[in-house]
Design a protein around this motif. Sequence first.
Motif: not given
Length: 159
Positions: A90-96, A51-54, A81-83, A8-13
């Motif tokens: 690329g950057p993402r709100t949520l990655d599963l 892109q930014g860190p996760f 989650a707006g993925r 699970i990861g996220s690097n936006l918002g």
Amino acid sequence: MYTYYMGIGSNLGDREGYLAFAVDQLCGVQGVANVEHSSWIETPPWGPVEQGPFLNGILKVQSSLEPLIMLETVLHVERLAGRQRDIHWGPRTLDLDIVWIEDGAGQCVEVHTPNLVVPHPYFWERQFVLEPLQEVYPTFSYEGESIGARLETLRVLES
């Protein structure tokens, strides 16, 4: 009953908020008995996109859902989650990502379809997956190598 180990990861918002959202959503799914998670760790992005860190971790999910139904479920949670899937890696709100599945006897469940491959093809190469996986599954091994030994190998290769 299956035990799913999901990256699970996220690097936006609100990264931590998105991770908590995913846990809450999965807890509410019929057929999901339990959801636990590792600590969240901040890691640099993987891949060629600037892109930014996760914020990353591992979910341990006990469920009666078959693997392809679980895949549909996690894709639905990502969409909630707006993925956006505009840029590969690329950057993402949520990655599963479903990384590993075990059946009720603790045996690896392999899946090879166009939409899902388990074990995840890159999981054994990624510290950001293995470090939190070791936290929730310290006795994990793959192809005869313990997770601790694999992490040591990756750390040496990185330095």
